[in-house]
Design a protein around this motif. Sequence first.
Motif, short mmCIF file in Angstrom:
data_model
loop_
_atom_site.label_atom_id
_atom_site.label_comp_id
_atom_site.label_asym_id
_atom_site.label_seq_id
_atom_site.Cartn_x
_atom_site.Cartn_y
_atom_site.Cartn_z
N LEU A 1 0.81 -1.20 0.00
CA LEU A 1 0.00 0.00 0.00
C LEU A 1 0.86 1.27 0.00
CD1 LEU A 1 -2.90 1.22 0.35
CD2 LEU A 1 -2.54 0.99 2.82
N SER A 2 1.95 1.24 0.76
CA SER A 2 2.72 2.47 1.01
C SER A 2 4.05 2.55 0.28
CB SER A 2 3.01 2.58 2.52
OG SER A 2 3.84 1.51 2.93
N ALA A 3 4.45 1.45 -0.38
CA ALA A 3 5.77 1.37 -1.02
C ALA A 3 6.90 1.55 -0.03
CB ALA A 3 5.89 2.40 -2.15
N GLY A 4 6.61 1.28 1.23
CA GLY A 4 7.63 1.39 2.26
C GLY A 4 8.02 2.81 2.62
N MET A 5 7.21 3.78 2.20
CA MET A 5 7.50 5.19 2.45
C MET A 5 6.48 5.77 3.44
SD MET A 5 10.20 6.18 0.81
CE MET A 5 10.97 4.58 1.17
N PRO A 6 6.89 6.73 4.24
CA PRO A 6 5.97 7.32 5.20
C PRO A 6 4.95 8.22 4.52
CG PRO A 6 8.07 8.47 5.26
CD PRO A 6 8.26 7.30 4.34
N GLY A 7 3.84 8.44 5.22
CA GLY A 7 2.84 9.39 4.75
C GLY A 7 1.56 8.77 4.25
N THR A 8 1.55 7.46 3.96
CA THR A 8 0.35 6.81 3.43
C THR A 8 -0.45 6.10 4.52
OG1 THR A 8 1.36 6.48 1.26
CG2 THR A 8 -0.51 5.07 1.81
N LEU A 9 0.22 5.30 5.35
CA LEU A 9 -0.50 4.47 6.33
C LEU A 9 -1.38 5.28 7.29
CD1 LEU A 9 2.16 1.73 7.25
CD2 LEU A 9 0.27 1.62 5.59
N PRO A 10 -0.95 6.46 7.75
CA PRO A 10 -1.83 7.21 8.65
C PRO A 10 -3.16 7.62 8.02
CG PRO A 10 0.42 8.03 8.80
CD PRO A 10 0.37 7.11 7.62
N HIS A 11 -3.22 7.63 6.68
CA HIS A 11 -4.43 8.07 5.99
C HIS A 11 -5.21 6.91 5.37
CE1 HIS A 11 -2.93 12.11 6.54
NE2 HIS A 11 -1.79 11.76 5.96
#
Length: 502
Positions: free
Chosen positions: A443-453
């Motif tokens: 879902l997030s490509a291992g990068m911050p900023g996606t999971l919280p939303h």
Amino acid sequence: MGIPGRLDVGPPVAIVDIGSNSVRLVAYEGLTRAPSPLFNEKVLCGLGDNVATTGQLDQGAIGKALRALKRFRVICAHMQVGAVHVLATAAARDASNGPAFLAAAEAAIGEPVQLLSGPQEAELSAYGVISSFHGPDGVVGDLGGGSLELIDVKGTNLASGVTLPVGGLALRDVAKGSLREAKRIVREALRDAAPLDALRGRTFYAVGGTWRALARLHMGQKGYPLHVLHGYSIMPGETIDFAKIVERVGAEALASVELVSEARRPLLPYGALVLEEIVRRGRPKTVVLSAAGVREGLLFAKLDPEAQKEDPLLHAAREVNCLRSRSPAHAEELIAWTDQLASSLHLDETAEERRLRHAACLLSDIGWRSHPDYRGDQSFASIAQAAFVGIDHPGRAFVALAVFLRHVGFAGDDGFRLRELMTARLLDRARILAGAMRLGYLLSAGMPGTLPHTPLVASGHKLQLILPPDLADLASDRLRNRLKQLARFVARDPQLAAGKRQ
């Protein structure tokens, strides 16, 4: 600015331990809650040999120890160690020529030597166990060449420690090589050992090189799947049985004897009988090996109170996350994301299971630089064999398996031998967590900023992944399949709510 590949935690710190059997240098990366050894060397000098009968340190042993200290002085200077702490224990404490040796030792190492009393040695050993076990409860026993220290520990609370003159070298010396006589001496010494009065039904934490060597032999005899001594647990009955074998046939007759140095082997029967008599006298529920003792205890004692309260496992996992993950911030978001999932699933997660899940999240991306076909294996090996403390062997297997499955999926874990260490419940939790991490990374490509939303929550009979309108295009067949797979593990119906506002 720190050195590449190292944490910026200040200058290295070193401890030189002048013991009755060995003289050892351990240099650590820095003074932290979970210090990582940079360099570790021991020299078996046998300073305590014959002290019990002659009252003096042997001149040959003194010469060997002083040569080791001079070498250690050069190494510490070369490593730019900021602080060198030098400790001496029973042999120097008991010998009539101990003061002269300590003066020579200070000149050789170029630092003051702190001569520990028996109670001080017991206290530092207990701090070593406190620093490396999560919520310890039992009695710490530190067996050296000259003495045995015993002290009760519960959480961070210590009782008064005792020192008994039954270290391996001293015992062999006084008993004149007779194991029968040594057993009599040990039984007499343990009869009034107050810490053992409260050991029944609790844990005995075994500290010291001789007991570590015995545990290594026991692992080899059993074909144990994890070659990590710290946290290795042996049941009381098996401890007694194995100790009796070592006493009867000696270490040389055991199949795994090559795992122990030749210099250490002659003391193993004496260490075995001391451990056997402690188990008979104290009746613990289990014997657990501790790789941490006086040296780690001294470092722990030098931390400020807030640092002492930190969880050593999570502290170390965060350090590894910072050093080896693509995005350390993403791992922290993964913790919060799975916190929400676990809460909505009403998993009845224990505090221990929660901290293990958090550790797995922090370590979930440490293998990203490996070849894709080997990321699971590399991550597994790194976690299973890491010098982590504050984690038992089943917990280590849980974290390693969860991260392994996060990379390889659920078809290739049948040959995972560490499963032998896990309960069915822990195995189930590892699969659930791995399923969530596989979904979260896609879902997030291992990068911050996606999971919280993009919350993942259980609601009634559904497992729902919510994608807000601005992230609706993240939906894919592969994402749906991973959601479906996780939903099966938690007995829910999958629902991908794309374009839905939170």
